[in-house]
Each structure stands twice: as structure tokens, then as C-alpha cells.
Design a protein around this motif. Structure first.
Motif, PDB file in Angstrom:
ATOM      1  N   SER A  67       0.806  -1.225   0.000  1.00  0.00           N
ATOM      2  CA  SER A  67       0.000   0.000   0.000  1.00  0.00           C
ATOM      3  C   SER A  67       0.836   1.271   0.000  1.00  0.00           C
ATOM      4  CB  SER A  67      -0.946   0.001   1.208  1.00  0.00           C
ATOM      5  OG  SER A  67      -1.864  -1.049   1.128  1.00  0.00           O
ATOM      6  N   ILE A  71       0.746   4.111  -2.945  1.00  0.00           N
ATOM      7  CA  ILE A  71       0.381   5.509  -2.701  1.00  0.00           C
ATOM      8  C   ILE A  71       1.474   6.433  -3.215  1.00  0.00           C
ATOM      9  CG2 ILE A  71       0.006   7.230  -0.872  1.00  0.00           C
ATOM     10  CD1 ILE A  71      -1.299   4.895   0.754  1.00  0.00           C
ATOM     11  N   SER A  84      -4.562   0.873  -2.243  1.00  0.00           N
ATOM     12  CA  SER A  84      -4.208   0.871  -0.829  1.00  0.00           C
ATOM     13  C   SER A  84      -5.254   0.114  -0.015  1.00  0.00           C
ATOM     14  CB  SER A  84      -4.091   2.307  -0.307  1.00  0.00           C
ATOM     15  OG  SER A  84      -3.849   2.313   1.086  1.00  0.00           O
ATOM     16  N   ASP A  87      -6.926   3.603   4.579  1.00  0.00           N
ATOM     17  CA  ASP A  87      -7.291   4.959   4.194  1.00  0.00           C
ATOM     18  C   ASP A  87      -6.039   5.837   4.132  1.00  0.00           C
ATOM     19  OD1 ASP A  87      -9.979   4.240   4.150  1.00  0.00           O
ATOM     20  OD2 ASP A  87     -10.262   4.742   6.265  1.00  0.00           O
ATOM     21  N   LEU A  88      -6.111   6.881   3.340  1.00  0.00           N
ATOM     22  CA  LEU A  88      -4.987   7.811   3.255  1.00  0.00           C
ATOM     23  C   LEU A  88      -4.809   8.569   4.572  1.00  0.00           C
ATOM     24  CD1 LEU A  88      -5.441   9.447  -0.273  1.00  0.00           C
ATOM     25  CD2 LEU A  88      -3.839   7.650   0.386  1.00  0.00           C
ATOM     26  N   LYS A  93      -2.908  13.124   2.010  1.00  0.00           N
ATOM     27  CA  LYS A  93      -3.933  13.942   1.357  1.00  0.00           C
ATOM     28  C   LYS A  93      -3.403  15.330   1.023  1.00  0.00           C
ATOM     29  CE  LYS A  93      -7.858  11.595   3.559  1.00  0.00           C
ATOM     30  NZ  LYS A  93      -9.007  11.726   4.484  1.00  0.00           N
ATOM     31  N   SER A  98      -6.175  11.810  -3.679  1.00  0.00           N
ATOM     32  CA  SER A  98      -7.601  11.607  -3.408  1.00  0.00           C
ATOM     33  C   SER A  98      -7.870  10.114  -3.270  1.00  0.00           C
ATOM     34  CB  SER A  98      -8.434  12.191  -4.554  1.00  0.00           C
ATOM     35  OG  SER A  98      -9.811  11.957  -4.349  1.00  0.00           O
ATOM     36  N   GLU A  99      -8.781   9.741  -2.373  1.00  0.00           N
ATOM     37  CA  GLU A  99      -9.105   8.333  -2.170  1.00  0.00           C
ATOM     38  C   GLU A  99     -10.567   8.054  -2.519  1.00  0.00           C
ATOM     39  OE1 GLU A  99      -8.372   7.446   1.936  1.00  0.00           O
ATOM     40  OE2 GLU A  99      -9.985   8.733   2.676  1.00  0.00           O
ATOM     41  N   THR A 100     -10.792   6.906  -3.111  1.00  0.00           N
ATOM     42  CA  THR A 100     -12.138   6.429  -3.406  1.00  0.00           C
ATOM     43  C   THR A 100     -12.238   5.010  -2.873  1.00  0.00           C
ATOM     44  OG1 THR A 100     -12.219   7.742  -5.452  1.00  0.00           O
ATOM     45  CG2 THR A 100     -13.818   5.936  -5.222  1.00  0.00           C
ATOM     46  N   VAL A 233      -8.912   0.875  -1.164  1.00  0.00           N
ATOM     47  CA  VAL A 233      -8.983   2.253  -1.655  1.00  0.00           C
ATOM     48  C   VAL A 233      -8.261   2.416  -2.998  1.00  0.00           C
ATOM     49  CG1 VAL A 233      -8.304   4.637  -1.119  1.00  0.00           C
ATOM     50  CG2 VAL A 233      -9.128   3.141   0.708  1.00  0.00           C
ATOM     51  N   VAL A 235      -6.416   5.159  -5.262  1.00  0.00           N
ATOM     52  CA  VAL A 235      -5.723   6.424  -5.002  1.00  0.00           C
ATOM     53  C   VAL A 235      -5.383   7.114  -6.322  1.00  0.00           C
ATOM     54  CG1 VAL A 235      -3.738   7.512  -3.889  1.00  0.00           C
ATOM     55  CG2 VAL A 235      -4.733   5.431  -2.899  1.00  0.00           C
TER      56      VAL A 235
END
Length: 271
Positions: A67, A71, A84, A87-88, A93, A98-100, A233, A235
Motif C-alpha cells: 500500500s 500511494i 491501498s 485509508d490515506l 492527502k 484523493s481516495e475512493t 482504496v 488512489v
């Protein structure tokens, strides 16, 4: 004097060869590069296979680096989409990332199938990994010294596990491995071992424990009753538009069409 038929035949052959070469020059394969979490290999592999079968001019590459590396690859434009299994962080950030959230995944706590232990609390797991519990007999198992197996620094699985069990920078590991598959293989081969891995990657050669009395499955992950879970996630960079093929693959991954593919791969879609 060369036979007219022979001349025509040679001309036709030359024309066909020219057409073939022209066709080769005009045909292009578009590539979308993904990089990151080894835990997401099964999910991304299934999505890649489905997408490529419907889009023969597109190739999706997957580089299983972990991960943290995924990133960093997204941040430095070394890939189109970073992957990832955490979470970021805020500092990531602020780098313009940006994370989805693509899916939810349980972190399964794994033991060898010969181990009679079926259930551990989050507190017991934390004590095992920090060296406060060192023998299986102390948690209802055999008189065997526990072999704690974990992931390397930068792993999203490790980050998620240590965050939930509150063991960050405290774990005492007998083995520190660099992939989900290595953890599963090591636990499968050692009756004294305990490890953790993405539920989406768990095979029949290991046993996933209940945690706080709750077994990890799609229902308990989706309703959040299973306590050891994290996000899968995607990224990307906020200010950089994806290439057309990368954007189309991204849109496919978060579409309704991808839901059964993600489920089949063992993860729980966000939708």
C-alpha cells in the motif's frame, strides 16, 4: 520477359504485405498501470480480467508493491491508479492525493487448522502480538509457544491490524513477511503460528478465527460487527486528470457492473 501472371502475383503479394504492415502500425494497445496493495490482488485481478475481455485494446497492469509504495507511485505519477488497503493519512492527502473506497475487507486472524482455538478477543490478539501472551495454552489452546507472523512496515494490512488492535510500534514478530500469500503459506505450515491477512485471500489451508465471538464474512463486514476490517482504496491525484483508458477503467471499477465481480473475489462492495 517476366510472365504477366507472375508480375500480378508479386504485386498482389506486395500489396497484402503493405496492408498488413499498415494495419500493425495503426493498431495500438492502451495500458493502464495500477500499483500497490498485495491484499487487493484478487479483487483487482478479477476486475482486470473482466475489463480486458470486453476491451481487447486495453491492457491493465498490476504491480503488487504494498500500500505505501502504491500511494507513493500515484503521488509521483509512476502509475495511473494507486491501490491501498488502508485509508490515506492526512499528510498523504496534503500531497494532492484523493481516495475512493472501492470495497470493504475483513482482516482475518489466521491459525493452522490443527489449532483448536476458534475465538479470540481483540484484547487477546493485541497481547499475543505485543508478547504479553506467549503460549497457546493461555488462550485455550495446546502447550505451544506462539509464533506471531506479521507484515512489513508500509503494508496496509499491517497498518489496519495495528490500528485496530492498538499495537502500533509494539509488535514482537517471529516472522515479518512482505505479502499476503507468504503469511498464509507460513501459517498453513506451522501449527504454532498466528497471522493476519485479507479475508478475500484466505484459502482452505488456514483457519480464520472469530474475533469477539464474530466470524469474518460478507455480512459481518458490511454491518461492521466484525471488528478487524479496513477499506480497499483507489488512489489518484486531485489535480491530474486520468488518461481516457485509465478513467474508463476507474469508472468501471466503481460501477454497478463491478459489484458481482468484487463479491466473487471475496470483498464487500461499497454499493
Amino acid at each position: 520477359m517476366m510472365n504477366i501472371k507472375k508480375v500480378c502475383g508479386l504485386s498482389l503479394a506486395a500489396l497484402c504485405m503493405f496492408s498488413m504492415l499498415t494495419g500493425c502500425q495503426n493498431s495500438t494497445t492502451e495500458t493502464v498501470a495500477t500499483d500497490g496493495s498485495t491484499s487487493m490482488e484478487k479483487v483487482i485481478g478479477s476486475l482486470k480480467e473482466s475489463y480486458e475481455s470486453d476491451h481487447p485494446g486495453v491492457t491493465i497492469t498490476y504491480n503488487p508493491t504494498g500500500s505505501g509504495s502504491g500511494i507513493a507511485a500515484a503521488a509521483s505519477d509512476r502509475c495511473d491508479i494507486g491501490l491501498s488497503s488502508r485509508d490515506l493519512k492526512e499528510e498523504e492527502k496534503t500531497q494532492g492525493l484523493s481516495e475512493t473506497v472501492l470495497a470493504y475487507d475483513g482482516i482475518a486472524i489466521l491459525v493452522n487448522p490443527e489449532n483448536p482455538v476458534d475465538d479470540l478477543s481483540v484484547e487477546q490478539i493485541g497481547k499475543i502480538y505485543t508478547g504479553q501472551i506467549t503460549n497457546w495454552k493461555d488462550v485455550g489452546g495446546p502447550d505451544l509457544e506462539i509464533v506471531a507472523i506479521g507484515r512489513e512496515a508500509g503494508s496496509g494490512t499491517r497498518d489496519g491490524f495495528e490500528s485496530i488492535t492498538e499495537t502500533a510500534d509494539q509488535c514482537v514478530l517471529k516472522q515479518e513477511l512482505t505479502s499476503t500469500g507468504d503469511v498464509i503459506t507460513s501459517v498453513a505450515g506451522n501449527p504454532a503460528a498466528i497471522g493476519y491477512a485479507s479475508l478475500a485471500s484466505v484459502k482452505d489451508n488456514v483457519k480464520a478465527l472469530k474475533v469477539n465471538g464474530v466470524a469474518p464474512d460478507r455480512t459481518t463486514i458490511k454491518d461492521k460487527s466484525y471488528p478487524v476490517q479496513r477499506d480497499f482504496v483507489l488512489v489518484t491525484k486531485k489535480d491530474n486528470s486520468l488518461s481516457k483508458p485509465a478513467q474508463e477503467f476507474f469508472d468501471f471499477m466503481i460501477s454497478d457492473e463491478a459489484i458481482p465481480i468484487i463479491e466473487q473475489a471475496g470483498a464487500v462492495p461499497v454499493k
